[in-house]
Design a protein around this motif. Sequence first.
Motif, mmCIF file in Angstrom:
data_model
loop_
_atom_site.group_PDB
_atom_site.id
_atom_site.type_symbol
_atom_site.label_atom_id
_atom_site.label_comp_id
_atom_site.label_asym_id
_atom_site.label_seq_id
_atom_site.Cartn_x
_atom_site.Cartn_y
_atom_site.Cartn_z
ATOM 1 N N ALA A 445 1.460 15.776 -7.809
ATOM 2 C CA ALA A 445 2.358 14.820 -7.178
ATOM 3 C C ALA A 445 1.560 13.729 -6.482
ATOM 4 C CB ALA A 445 3.254 15.536 -6.183
ATOM 5 N N VAL A 446 2.241 12.620 -6.238
ATOM 6 C CA VAL A 446 1.588 11.441 -5.665
ATOM 7 C C VAL A 446 1.895 11.349 -4.173
ATOM 8 C CG1 VAL A 446 1.459 8.922 -5.753
ATOM 9 C CG2 VAL A 446 1.827 10.236 -7.851
ATOM 10 N N LEU A 447 0.879 11.057 -3.394
ATOM 11 C CA LEU A 447 1.052 10.887 -1.952
ATOM 12 C C LEU A 447 1.709 9.536 -1.664
ATOM 13 C CD1 LEU A 447 0.590 11.721 0.935
ATOM 14 C CD2 LEU A 447 -1.754 10.973 0.752
ATOM 15 N N LEU A 448 2.862 9.566 -0.986
ATOM 16 C CA LEU A 448 3.639 8.345 -0.791
ATOM 17 C C LEU A 448 3.762 7.927 0.681
ATOM 18 C CD1 LEU A 448 4.874 6.646 -2.974
ATOM 19 C CD2 LEU A 448 7.064 7.753 -2.583
ATOM 20 N N TYR A 449 3.929 8.899 1.567
ATOM 21 C CA TYR A 449 4.017 8.598 2.990
ATOM 22 C C TYR A 449 3.094 9.541 3.748
ATOM 23 C CZ TYR A 449 8.449 6.382 1.696
ATOM 24 O OH TYR A 449 9.399 5.608 1.125
ATOM 25 N N LYS A 504 -6.602 2.958 4.844
ATOM 26 C CA LYS A 504 -6.970 1.799 4.027
ATOM 27 C C LYS A 504 -5.835 1.367 3.097
ATOM 28 C CE LYS A 504 -11.913 2.477 3.820
ATOM 29 N NZ LYS A 504 -12.552 3.620 3.172
ATOM 30 N N THR A 505 -4.960 2.293 2.696
ATOM 31 C CA THR A 505 -3.954 1.956 1.689
ATOM 32 C C THR A 505 -2.558 1.788 2.291
ATOM 33 O OG1 THR A 505 -3.610 4.303 1.223
ATOM 34 C CG2 THR A 505 -5.191 3.160 -0.170
ATOM 35 N N THR A 506 -2.521 1.648 3.615
ATOM 36 C CA THR A 506 -1.215 1.509 4.267
ATOM 37 C C THR A 506 -0.493 0.240 3.829
ATOM 38 O OG1 THR A 506 -2.002 2.690 6.189
ATOM 39 C CG2 THR A 506 -0.056 1.301 6.507
ATOM 40 N N LEU A 507 0.782 0.408 3.447
ATOM 41 C CA LEU A 507 1.617 -0.749 3.144
ATOM 42 C C LEU A 507 2.348 -1.198 4.395
ATOM 43 C CD1 LEU A 507 3.378 0.099 -0.245
ATOM 44 C CD2 LEU A 507 1.850 -1.813 0.219
ATOM 45 N N GLU A 508 3.025 -0.238 5.025
ATOM 46 C CA GLU A 508 3.834 -0.537 6.189
ATOM 47 C C GLU A 508 3.736 0.618 7.162
ATOM 48 O OE1 GLU A 508 7.978 -2.539 5.722
ATOM 49 O OE2 GLU A 508 7.571 -1.378 3.915
ATOM 50 N N LYS A 509 3.981 0.306 8.438
ATOM 51 C CA LYS A 509 4.044 1.364 9.446
ATOM 52 C C LYS A 509 5.447 1.414 10.013
ATOM 53 C CE LYS A 509 -0.591 0.521 11.213
ATOM 54 N NZ LYS A 509 -1.366 0.291 12.432
ATOM 55 N N PHE A 510 5.991 2.602 10.057
ATOM 56 C CA PHE A 510 7.247 2.804 10.786
ATOM 57 C C PHE A 510 6.959 3.881 11.818
ATOM 58 C CE2 PHE A 510 7.628 3.031 6.195
ATOM 59 C CZ PHE A 510 8.347 1.905 5.854
ATOM 60 N N GLY A 511 6.800 3.482 13.073
ATOM 61 C CA GLY A 511 6.449 4.474 14.099
ATOM 62 C C GLY A 511 5.224 5.242 13.645
ATOM 63 N N PRO A 512 5.287 6.554 13.682
ATOM 64 C CA PRO A 512 4.102 7.346 13.318
ATOM 65 C C PRO A 512 3.904 7.481 11.802
ATOM 66 C CG PRO A 512 5.893 8.784 13.992
ATOM 67 C CD PRO A 512 6.407 7.378 14.149
ATOM 68 N N VAL A 513 4.825 6.920 11.019
ATOM 69 C CA VAL A 513 4.758 7.093 9.567
ATOM 70 C C VAL A 513 4.199 5.837 8.898
ATOM 71 C CG1 VAL A 513 6.109 7.588 7.498
ATOM 72 C CG2 VAL A 513 6.766 8.605 9.675
ATOM 73 N N ARG A 514 3.364 6.069 7.890
ATOM 74 C CA ARG A 514 2.858 4.942 7.105
ATOM 75 C C ARG A 514 3.295 5.098 5.661
ATOM 76 N NH1 ARG A 514 -2.984 3.032 8.937
ATOM 77 N NH2 ARG A 514 -2.765 3.283 11.181
ATOM 78 N N SER A 515 3.766 4.027 5.060
ATOM 79 C CA SER A 515 3.994 4.078 3.627
ATOM 80 C C SER A 515 2.723 3.572 2.962
ATOM 81 C CB SER A 515 5.201 3.225 3.235
ATOM 82 O OG SER A 515 4.874 1.863 3.341
ATOM 83 N N LEU A 516 2.429 4.133 1.784
ATOM 84 C CA LEU A 516 1.121 3.886 1.189
ATOM 85 C C LEU A 516 1.232 3.287 -0.204
ATOM 86 C CD1 LEU A 516 -0.350 7.399 2.001
ATOM 87 C CD2 LEU A 516 -0.421 5.361 3.428
ATOM 88 N N THR A 517 0.226 2.530 -0.567
ATOM 89 C CA THR A 517 0.070 2.160 -1.963
ATOM 90 C C THR A 517 -0.357 3.433 -2.678
ATOM 91 O OG1 THR A 517 -0.811 0.068 -1.203
ATOM 92 C CG2 THR A 517 -1.144 0.610 -3.525
ATOM 93 N N PRO A 518 0.428 3.871 -3.699
ATOM 94 C CA PRO A 518 0.089 5.163 -4.319
ATOM 95 C C PRO A 518 -1.329 5.140 -4.890
ATOM 96 C CG PRO A 518 2.238 4.380 -5.050
ATOM 97 C CD PRO A 518 1.617 3.254 -4.280
ATOM 98 N N SER A 519 -2.140 6.101 -4.478
ATOM 99 C CA SER A 519 -3.485 6.161 -5.044
ATOM 100 C C SER A 519 -3.997 7.594 -5.148
ATOM 101 C CB SER A 519 -4.453 5.319 -4.201
ATOM 102 O OG SER A 519 -4.642 5.926 -2.936
ATOM 103 N N LEU A 520 -3.361 8.528 -4.451
ATOM 104 C CA LEU A 520 -3.894 9.889 -4.432
ATOM 105 C C LEU A 520 -2.943 10.882 -5.102
ATOM 106 C CD1 LEU A 520 -5.132 10.023 -0.740
ATOM 107 C CD2 LEU A 520 -6.463 9.543 -2.766
#
Lengths: 569, 343
Positions: A445-449, A504-520
């Motif tokens: 599976a891909v790491l998304l958040y 390094k791959t953060t797209l956006e931050k919502f409070g303690p959560v970061r959305s990521l450019t899928p890479s892992l």
Amino acid sequence: MRAFAALYARLDATTSSNAKLAALQDYFAEAAPEDAAWAVFFLAGGRPRQLVPSRTLRELAMQAAQLPAWLFEESYSAVGDLAETIALLLPAAEQSSELGLAQWLEERLLPLRGLPPEELAERLPSFWRELDSLALMVCIKLITGAFRVGVSRLLVTRALANLAELDPKRVAQRLVGYTELSHRPSAERYLQLIAPESAGEHAQRGGQPYPFFLAHALQLPPEQFDSALGPVQDWQAEWKWDGIRVQLVKRDGQLWIWSRGEELITERFPDLHGLVDTLADGTVIDGELVVWRHGPADEDVQGALLNAPPVAEASAVQGIQPFALLQQRIGRKTLSRKLLDEVPVAVMAYDLLEWQGEDYRSQPQHHRRTGLQALVAACASPRLLLSPLLIADSWAALAAQREASRALGVEGMMLKAREAQYGVGRTKDVGVWWKWKVEPFSVDAVLLYAQRGHGRRASLYTDFTFAVWDAPPGTPGRSLVPFAKAYSGLTDAEMRQVDAIVRKTTLEKFGPVRSLTPSLVFELGFEGIALSKRHKSGIAVRFPRMLRWRQDKTVEEADTLAMLQAMLP
Amino acid sequence: MDLVIARPEGLYCPPGDFYIDPWRPVERAVITHGHGDHARWGSQHYLAAAPGEGILRSRLGAEINLQTLAYGERINHHDVTLSLHPAGHVLGSAQVRLEYRGEVWVASGDYKVEPDATCAPFESVRCHTFITESTFGLPIYRWQPQAQIFAGVDDWWRQNQAAGRASVLFCYAFGKAQRLLQGIDASIGPILVHGAMEPLNQVYRDAGVALPDTLRVSEVPKGDPRLRQGLIMAPPSAGGSTWMRRFGDYSDAFASGWMLLRGARRRRGVDRGFVLSDHADWPGLNWAIAECGAERVFVTHGSVNILVRHLREQGLDAQAFDTEYGDEDDSAEAPTDATQEPA
Ligand SMILES: [Zn+2]
Ligand SMILES: [Zn+2]
């Protein structure tokens, strides 16, 4: 409070069981019985309901620290623990209150429950001013019900047993039910815990269960079983049921159902109450509470179970339903007739701990089994089933039977030494139970958040949301669908690496959560899978965890939703 | 006009045509202090405070083209008046004061406001614009007086000694190690140091800082009782290595500002965490910023956005400077941001 806070610091500072045991003994040797009573309650896992709403607590802390809300939240997010954050932000008292733990709880903290906010605003800050930073943190943990300090119940039991020169099993027995919310700790109850053994102790039990004997994970290839465990004939094999571990206690004309967390759950299972009439007084059964759907061939099922089919015939376990159903039922506040009909439960009995009023635990396993078989047969209730024995003439043959586990809806097998006694907790001194689980399901599976961890991992991104593709590779415009959250299974070094990539791959931050450019891509294991309306993916997985980091795979190569759907039962 | 701007090579002073702590090789570099993320190899000319000369030469090479200034000494370069003022961080650490056409800017580098005996104490310099670090820029960070921390180390050492156990204290080799050496009670027992630390101790001694006698661990034979009675100081990288085997039964500790948080202590996996930092805590940062009188503040490495927002709420004109500071060789640390810093 000061002594208890100091104990907390000592326990928190070490990972050595011996050091923790010494800290506990030192504390109990000095503590007043009323304080020790509460200390046992918290250390053994007792949790009073939250005394003050977290929001009120935060607001009062912000006021006391004179900080704006955002700065408080940033601090909390860096620390990861509310009590620790507040303790670090408030002005520290010069010296800590001399008042004992019991007085703090009974006269100050417990009365806070249900007070209006104005009243809390009056009382809490004045309490805080009496505590130094460490005691303040412990105090807030008591208020929020989040008090946890890596101490097992077994360790508390050992500390008390050493102190009182008692058999730890006796203390464990006395400790059962101690953390029930309905019993408030008191000096008297504490003194009973450590009192010399009395002749009449047996008669005082009421509905008390025995401490559960817990299994250890068996992680060996079957080829090594002969050398590690001896011949297969010395062992009793059963399915490992996927339900709630319970003890059924029938004494004095009454039935009690206890869960493994030593929580009394009798009320939640009215469908089992009929057993009160069919079980004899002085009976304690250990087993698994499962959702069981009775088919037309029920009598045959009973027959088949008792005859212990040599091969896992599907009929023997066909009635068992996915754990997700049981979870649904546990989640409901009120039990409607409809729910009871749709989600019927039964107890899959696998051990007999008390028989005709006699403690049976020191009898060998096979002897207890014989008694259990006779008892279940005599009881003849569709709510009390016998966990079948699995017979094989070699470990290899047993391993072959185990392959059917997933199809049968069980987690694998249990292996119990035929000559062993029923032990206490995780001890291995009088016998061992092994859980021999099947490999979990897995997908890539891909790491998304990513979200910051808590406690020990507060400043690392360790809580992850994973996704799979909604269409096969090459489909234009296919997208990733989140389906599971997981947070364990990486080494510390990997965790730091992943953490750096997350940043390094953060797209956006919502409070303690970061959305990521899928890479892992990670291989994700889980124990079960079910349809779910609440999840966007339409499926819910059980106990998901990260098995390994697939550095060899690109995001495009991750698995698809169709592959998950194919695993549905 | 802005006397300092952020460029890809580092913080740059346009009228003076030089850089402050550049992270890429440049023609002229003013260096605030010798930590690896601030003093980098490869520039043509270096300018630094005189007490830091030994450190810089030992780290960047004896042959570097280095000019030094005494604290407070002024020089003129392209009409920019430059002087260096103590930052209280490590030996030779300096704030850079720039004056050009009546405008004064101060770049802090790293700083600590509590004085200690291993370097010149922080000196507040009046300015219009202040460039501050923000390593511990959260209100949770409030340091206890260092005397209490040293007393805690002494107690821990004595207890271990009484139990016949070695005391292994991990700390950053430049700055923190010398501050600990200077602060602890050397009469308790022998002090042994990891080979990577002793050259820096020598630089401090050569600069006139009084440090207790130290022995290299490699000079002590195996099984020597001094190993069990002594305080052993080592860089964090020695932890978990085969180097540790020689101590048998030992207790370990780590000294760093990050040790304030239970989570950080847990991750370190040591018996004890001593909260000792060479950086300003939250009250220290706020005090230094208020004291210099600046109306404009630029915030570098650490909790940049948090400090910027906080200062704006205090009515200051605060902005962020994106820098590559804070990525030290002490890589085992993962503080609240990706940046890493000897702390
Ligand atoms: Zn520095
Ligand atoms: Zn720095």
